[in-house]
Design an enzyme around this catalytic site. Structure first.
Site, mmCIF file in Angstrom:
data_model
loop_
_atom_site.group_PDB
_atom_site.id
_atom_site.type_symbol
_atom_site.label_atom_id
_atom_site.label_comp_id
_atom_site.label_asym_id
_atom_site.label_seq_id
_atom_site.Cartn_x
_atom_site.Cartn_y
_atom_site.Cartn_z
ATOM 1 N N CYS A 100 0.188 3.763 2.802
ATOM 2 C CA CYS A 100 0.684 3.200 4.067
ATOM 3 C C CYS A 100 2.176 3.498 4.227
ATOM 4 C CB CYS A 100 0.452 1.693 4.114
ATOM 5 S SG CYS A 100 -1.288 1.219 4.013
ATOM 6 N N CYS A 116 0.832 -1.210 0.000
ATOM 7 C CA CYS A 116 0.000 0.000 0.000
ATOM 8 C C CYS A 116 0.869 1.264 0.000
ATOM 9 C CB CYS A 116 -0.902 -0.053 1.233
ATOM 10 S SG CYS A 116 -1.690 1.491 1.674
#
Length: 100
Positions: A26, A23
């Protein structure tokens, strides 16, 4: 995940970052969390939960999108946000729950 349960039960606030290694947002959140930890130190816990490795925990807290950040204290979820959060917002939310 008994360690997770023990950590979120503590009397100091715990910021949990639900993330995945693949991600992009993230990865952007990670250095922000490090900055928050540097600022607040031992007054808070900051832990990361990889949703791919810990699916039951992610499901228990209804994590639909990542990053999802949840502040716990005494086992109770007190605040939650989805998406990259800036350090000043995270610090303010954590400070609300620090008891010195």
């Amino acid at each position: 995940m008994s360690d997770f349960n023990e950590i979120i039960q503590q009397s100091k606030p715990t910021l949990v970052d639900f993330f995945a290694t693949w991600c992009g947002p993230c990865r952007m959140q990670a250095p922000i969390l490090e900055e928050v930890k540097k600022t607040l130190g031992d007054k808070v816990n900051i832990i990361k939960i990889d949703i791919d490795q810990n699916q039951p925990v992610a499901q228990r807290y209804n994590v639909q999108s990542i990053p999802t950040l949840i502040v716990f204290k005494g086992g109770e979820a007190l605040w939650r946000a989805v998406g990259v959060q800036q350090a000043n917002i995270l610090e303010a939310k954590l400070r609300e729950h620090i008891t010195e």
